[in-house]
Write a protein that holds these residues in place. Structure first.
Motif: not given
Length: 375
Positions: A295-324
Motif C-alpha cells: 500500500i505504501a508503494r502505491g497498491h490500491d488498499p481496496h485491491c482484492p486479496a486472498a489467502v488459500i491454506e493447505d491447497g489440495f489438502g484436507p483442510r483447504q480453505r480460502t479467506t478473502v478480503a481487501t489488501l488493507a
C-alpha cells in the motif's frame, strides 16, 4: 532394448483380489487394497500383525499356508509378494494361464556399495506438485518407484512413500517456518554421498524444484561432485493452489502477468496495478507487513486479496478480503500454514469473493472494487 513400464489404475472395489505373501510388501499392498474397497484374500504361512488384526476383524480372509496352484483361480486380480522369485513366478504363471491380472512385486533393490571409483548412482530432483499424491508427474512417479533413497521435504506428497518397497531408505529433511533441522549443505551432502555409493536417489520436493525449492543449489552440488542429476519439473503451488480456489493468476481483461515472491522478498518492487497478480509463498507470518509495504508503494488498499491454506489438502480453505484488511481477516479466521496469498483483480473470480466480500462492501455502503476503475 528394455521397455518402459506401462502403468494403469484398476477399479478393485467389490472385486476379489488375492495377495500371496504377508510380509512388509504384502502388508503394504493389502492395506491399499482394503482402502480401495477390494475383497481381499491373503495366502501366506505367516502374516504381519497388521494382516492378522485385519483378518481377526473380518476385513479380509487369510489362508495360513504356502501358496498352491489354484488359490487364485477365481480372483479378478492377483498380487505376488512373497519375496521368493520361484513362488512369485508360479503365481504369475497360474494367473496368466487363467487370464487373470497379476502384479508381481519386484525384489528388494540391490543396495550394495558400488566399487571404488565407479559412481553408478544418480540423483533426480523431483517436483512432487502441490501436495496431492495424484498431482506428481508420470516421470516423477516412475523415478520414485525405482529409488533406493528418497530425500523428502515436509510439503512433498508423502503418501506416495507408503507405496515404496520397505528397503527404500527415507531421509526426512522437512523444514517449517523458523525450523530447519537439516541445513541445506547437509542435504546436498546426503544426495552426493548416497549417489556416490551407487544409489538411485530421488529428492522429492513440494511444488517445483526450481521455484523457491533450492533445486539449483542441489543441482550444482551434484554436478560439482560428478554425480549425474536429472531435474523433473513439478506443478508449482504458486499457480496450482490459487487455481484450486478458483483464482487464475492471469485472465483476459483482468491480469496480463504475475509475480511470485516469498514472504521475505521486497514486495514493493512489483507493479502496483491490480492487473498484475502478486503471489506470495511462505508469507503468512509477514503478511501484515507485506500488505502495508504494498500500500505504501502505491497498491490500491481496496485491491482484492486472498489467502488459500493447505491447497489440495484436507483442510483447504480460502479467506478473502481487501489488501488493507486481508492480514487481519486471516488472523481472525485462524489461518495456518502452509498458505499461499494472492493479490490482484483475479481474486474476484474466486467464489469466496462473491460470497463474502462483495456483500460486506455493499452492506457497509462502500463502493465495489472494479478493475476498470484503475488509473
Amino acid at each position: 532394448m528394455p521397455h518402459e513400464a506401462y502403468t494403469l489404475s484398476l477399479p478393485v472395489a467389490g472385486r476379489r483380489v488375492v495377495v500371496v505373501g504377508a510380509g512388509a510388501a504384502g502388508t503394504r499392498i493389502t492395506r491399499r487394497l482394503l482402502a480401495a474397497g477390494a475383497a481381499v484374500l491373503v495366502v501366506a504361512p505367516d502374516a504381519s500383525p497388521e494382516v492378522r488384526a485385519a483378518a481377526s476383524a473380518g476385513l479380509l480372509d487369510w489362508v495360513a499356508r504356502p501358496y498352491r496352484s489354484g488359490d487364485a483361480a477365481d480372483a479378478w486380480l492377483v498380487h505376488a509378494a512373497t519375496g521368493s522369485p520361484e513362488v512369485d513366478a508360479l503365481v504369475a504363471s497360474d494367473a496368466e494361464r487363467v487370464g487373470t491380472w497379476c502384479v508381481v512385486e519386484p525384489p528388494p533393490h540391490d543396495r550394495t556399495t558400488a566399487a571404488p571409483g565407479r559412481a553408478s548412482g544418480r540423483v533426480a530432483l523431483v517436483g512432487g506438485g502441490p501436495g496431492a499424491a495424484d498431482m506428481i508427474t508420470v516421470r516423477g512417479l516412475a523415478l520414485l518407484t525405482e529409488a533406493d533413497v528418497v530425500v523428502v521435504d515436509r510439503l512433498a506428497p508423502r503418501t506416495l512413500l507408503d507405496d515404496l518397497s520397505p528397503d527404500v531408505e527415507i531421509v526426512d529433511v522437512g523444514k517449517s517456518a523458523g525450523d530447519h533441522p537439516v541445513p541445506q549443505h547437509e542435504i546436498n551432502a546426503v544426495l552426493v554421498d548416497r549417489a556416490l555409493a551407487g544409489k538411485r536417489v530421488v529428492r522429492l520436493k513440494g511444488g517445483d524444484p526450481y521455484v523457491f525449492g533450492r533445486g539449483g543449489e542441489e543441482h550444482d552440488a551434484c554436478v560439482g561432485a560428478g554425480v549425474p542429476v536429472e531435474v523433473v519439473p513439478g506443478v508449482t503451488s504458486a499457480v496450482s493452489v490459487p487455481a484450486a480456489a478458483g483464482i487464475p493468476v492471469t485472465h483476459r481483461g483482468l491480469a496480463r502477468g504475475f509475480s511470485v515472491l516469498t514472504g521475505h522478498d521486497d514486495a514493493g518492487r512489483v507493479p502496483t496495478s491490480g492487473d498484475h497478480t502478486l503471489v506470495l509463498l511462505m508469507g503468512l507470518a509477514r503478511l501484515e507487513r507485506t500488505c502495508a509495504e504494498l500500500i505504501a508503494r502505491g497498491h490500491d488498499p481496496h485491491c482484492p486479496a486472498a489467502v488459500i491454506e493447505d491447497g489440495f489438502g484436507p483442510r483447504q480453505r480460502t479467506t478473502v478480503a481487501t489488501l488493507a484488511t486481508i492480514a487481519a481477516r486471516a488472523r481472525e479466521m485462524g489461518v495456518r500454514p502452509p498458505a499461499v496469498a494472492v493479490v490482484g483483480d483475479v481474486v474476484r473470480r474466486s467464489p469466496a469473493w462473491a460470497c463474502a466480500v462483495e456483500p460486506a462492501l455493499a452492506l457497509a455502503g462502500a463502493p465495489a472494487y472494479r478493475a476498470e476503475d484503475r488509473a
